[in-house]
Design a protein around this motif. Structure first.
Motif, mmCIF file in Angstrom:
data_model
loop_
_atom_site.group_PDB
_atom_site.id
_atom_site.type_symbol
_atom_site.label_atom_id
_atom_site.label_comp_id
_atom_site.label_asym_id
_atom_site.label_seq_id
_atom_site.Cartn_x
_atom_site.Cartn_y
_atom_site.Cartn_z
ATOM 1 N N ARG A 15 0.840 -1.197 0.000
ATOM 2 C CA ARG A 15 0.000 0.000 0.000
ATOM 3 C C ARG A 15 0.875 1.247 0.000
ATOM 4 O O ARG A 15 0.985 1.936 0.998
ATOM 5 C CB ARG A 15 -0.928 -0.005 1.209
ATOM 6 C CG ARG A 15 -2.035 -1.000 1.116
ATOM 7 C CD ARG A 15 -2.938 -0.914 2.351
ATOM 8 N NE ARG A 15 -4.067 -1.801 2.249
ATOM 9 C CZ ARG A 15 -4.043 -3.085 2.589
ATOM 10 N NH1 ARG A 15 -2.936 -3.630 3.032
ATOM 11 N NH2 ARG A 15 -5.126 -3.824 2.464
ATOM 12 N N ASP A 50 -11.519 -16.316 -1.273
ATOM 13 C CA ASP A 50 -11.387 -14.855 -1.220
ATOM 14 C C ASP A 50 -10.467 -14.397 -2.351
ATOM 15 O O ASP A 50 -9.301 -14.083 -2.139
ATOM 16 C CB ASP A 50 -10.831 -14.417 0.131
ATOM 17 C CG ASP A 50 -10.842 -12.901 0.290
ATOM 18 O OD1 ASP A 50 -11.547 -12.212 -0.486
ATOM 19 O OD2 ASP A 50 -10.139 -12.403 1.185
ATOM 20 N N SER A 80 -12.367 -6.705 -1.028
ATOM 21 C CA SER A 80 -11.992 -7.544 0.112
ATOM 22 C C SER A 80 -10.523 -7.396 0.491
ATOM 23 O O SER A 80 -10.109 -7.844 1.562
ATOM 24 C CB SER A 80 -12.325 -9.013 -0.171
ATOM 25 O OG SER A 80 -11.549 -9.500 -1.239
ATOM 26 N N ALA A 82 -9.196 -4.893 1.560
ATOM 27 C CA ALA A 82 -9.122 -3.994 2.716
ATOM 28 C C ALA A 82 -8.762 -4.732 3.997
ATOM 29 O O ALA A 82 -8.106 -4.170 4.879
ATOM 30 C CB ALA A 82 -10.446 -3.256 2.889
ATOM 31 N N SER A 83 -9.158 -5.993 4.118
ATOM 32 C CA SER A 83 -8.881 -6.759 5.338
ATOM 33 C C SER A 83 -7.578 -7.556 5.260
ATOM 34 O O SER A 83 -7.236 -8.268 6.199
ATOM 35 C CB SER A 83 -10.044 -7.711 5.628
ATOM 36 O OG SER A 83 -10.149 -8.665 4.587
ATOM 37 N N VAL A 84 -6.841 -7.425 4.163
ATOM 38 C CA VAL A 84 -5.608 -8.192 3.971
ATOM 39 C C VAL A 84 -4.417 -7.310 4.337
ATOM 40 O O VAL A 84 -4.284 -6.197 3.825
ATOM 41 C CB VAL A 84 -5.490 -8.668 2.502
ATOM 42 C CG1 VAL A 84 -4.182 -9.394 2.267
ATOM 43 C CG2 VAL A 84 -6.673 -9.541 2.126
ATOM 44 N N PRO A 85 -3.536 -7.803 5.222
ATOM 45 C CA PRO A 85 -2.363 -6.997 5.571
ATOM 46 C C PRO A 85 -1.337 -6.981 4.433
ATOM 47 O O PRO A 85 -1.299 -7.893 3.607
ATOM 48 C CB PRO A 85 -1.796 -7.717 6.799
ATOM 49 C CG PRO A 85 -2.262 -9.120 6.663
ATOM 50 C CD PRO A 85 -3.602 -9.057 5.957
#
Length: 107
Positions: A15, A50, A80, A82-85
């Motif tokens: 990110r 996922d 989805s 968004a919840s993955v580091p």
């Protein structure tokens, strides 16, 4: 039917500036001793339950008995993500074919 070997590595999520981008490297080894080939692969990021993204990746003009590669950066993953580091993510090549002929490729 054509023959090649393939793999994908270094699949990860980063990110930079808060924008999620999936990265990976696709490798295809052209096992044809006489002719260069361009390969079309489908690379899927994430697990079966996922799926984060699916991309069509071309590995262009792989010389006979050589390995070509393509670096992948997908800035449009599914929501989805968004919840993955940040860090490694599962990925796999689900399809591969000869781009010019459309022939399926076997390992």
């Amino acid at each position: 039917m054509e023959h090649a070997a393939w793999s994908v590595s270094d699949c990860r999520l980063s990110r930079a500036d808060g924008v999620p981008v999936l990265h990976g490297t696709v490798y295809v080894n052209n096992e044809d001793p006489d002719t260069a080939h361009t390969y079309t692969t489908v690379l899927v990021f994430g697990s079966d339950s996922d799926r984060l993204a699916g991309d069509t990746i071309y590995v262009d003009d792989v010389e006979p008995l050589r390995t070509g590669r393509n670096e992948v950066a997908d800035p449009n993953p599914s929501a989805s993500v968004a919840s993955v580091p940040d860090g490694p993510v599962p990925c796999r090549i689900t399809e591969i074919s000869d781009h010019d002929t459309g022939a399926s490729v076997q390992q």
